[in-house]
Design a protein around this motif. Sequence first.
Motif, PDB file in Angstrom:
ATOM      1  N   GLN A  37       9.157  -9.957  -1.337  1.00  0.00           N
ATOM      2  CA  GLN A  37      10.249 -10.440  -0.333  1.00  0.00           C
ATOM      3  C   GLN A  37      11.859 -10.163  -0.791  1.00  0.00           C
ATOM      4  OE1 GLN A  37       9.247 -14.391   0.400  1.00  0.00           O
ATOM      5  NE2 GLN A  37       7.095 -14.164   0.798  1.00  0.00           N
ATOM      6  N   ASP A  78       4.763  -3.511  -2.611  1.00  0.00           N
ATOM      7  CA  ASP A  78       5.901  -3.163  -1.857  1.00  0.00           C
ATOM      8  C   ASP A  78       5.973  -4.161  -0.668  1.00  0.00           C
ATOM      9  OD1 ASP A  78       8.485  -2.221  -2.349  1.00  0.00           O
ATOM     10  OD2 ASP A  78       7.976  -0.218  -1.021  1.00  0.00           O
ATOM     11  N   GLN A  79       4.645  -4.388  -0.106  1.00  0.00           N
ATOM     12  CA  GLN A  79       4.504  -5.017   1.083  1.00  0.00           C
ATOM     13  C   GLN A  79       4.578  -6.719   0.880  1.00  0.00           C
ATOM     14  OE1 GLN A  79       0.542  -3.783   2.340  1.00  0.00           O
ATOM     15  NE2 GLN A  79       1.188  -2.124   3.201  1.00  0.00           N
ATOM     16  N   ALA A 115       2.619   0.798  -3.102  1.00  0.00           N
ATOM     17  CA  ALA A 115       3.037   0.442  -1.480  1.00  0.00           C
ATOM     18  C   ALA A 115       2.444  -1.100  -1.249  1.00  0.00           C
ATOM     19  CB  ALA A 115       2.309   1.521  -0.658  1.00  0.00           C
ATOM     20  N   ARG A 116       1.212  -1.340  -2.080  1.00  0.00           N
ATOM     21  CA  ARG A 116       0.664  -2.630  -1.529  1.00  0.00           C
ATOM     22  C   ARG A 116       1.583  -3.593  -2.339  1.00  0.00           C
ATOM     23  NH1 ARG A 116      -5.062  -3.175  -3.929  1.00  0.00           N
ATOM     24  NH2 ARG A 116      -4.770  -5.227  -2.900  1.00  0.00           N
ATOM     25  N   THR A 137      13.345   0.307  -1.250  1.00  0.00           N
ATOM     26  CA  THR A 137      11.843   0.045  -1.790  1.00  0.00           C
ATOM     27  C   THR A 137      11.708   0.083  -3.082  1.00  0.00           C
ATOM     28  OG1 THR A 137      11.272   2.054  -0.934  1.00  0.00           O
ATOM     29  CG2 THR A 137      11.160   0.241   0.571  1.00  0.00           C
TER      30      THR A 137
END
Length: 252
Positions: free
Chosen positions: A43, A39-40, A36-37, A15
């Motif tokens: 792709q 990361d989401q 974290a956002r 990640t």
Amino acid sequence: MADNTRAKVIPLTVTCHRCSLRGVCEPEDIPARELARLDQIIQRRRPVARGEFLYRSGDPFRSLFCVRAGSIKTYATTEKGQEQVTGFHLPGEMIGLEGISNRVNVTDAVALETSSVCEIPYQSLREISAEVPQLLHQIIHLTSQEVMHCQTLTTLVSKKSAEERVAALLLSLSERFAGRGFSATDFYLSMSRHDIGNFLGMAVETVSRVFTRFDNEGLVTVRRKHIKLHDPARLRELAGQPAIPSPAMGQF
């Protein structure tokens, strides 16, 4: 060829907060929550095989791509159907920025070796950037790097001699490898001599001749695609670039 001269393919499970390129392709000071956002939405593609395309010219622009490992070549096709190499992209560099303005990709992007990339949907990136100023600043920074690469191409092809062009390219690659934590003097050229010649506006035979001359003069060691720089100062002189001051000289 030593294994450490080539970038290792990073597992797709890594990640952003664990990536070795953090701080190169994204802001170092981004808060954990925003990271974290990000990361989401990213792709992480399966490894891209040598010769596989990330996108083609004329495709609708949807995403930016960041190289995690390996290298990517971009090129445009002229009106006469000829290929013009526009850049060689290394780990930590963003690809696809030129598609933002017209929402259409204007170059082809193909892997020069087995590579890993992160695909970042542009619309999602815009939405997050509106709330996270650090991301917007980083996009501007990466865009400026792309402009510099274009300027490098213009500068390289405007140089008078083949030796100047090849020396300048080697120094550019050296500096970019060093900026990503790799060796500045011992690296692997994933691009072919033909690609180098196309990028520099030279015949492939001329590229090979210059490499042989540099090798014979002790400036570099060339073993197929493995390059070792022995005299960067002399290469800078050949390229017409200013010498880097020695730390021992101090500052005024």
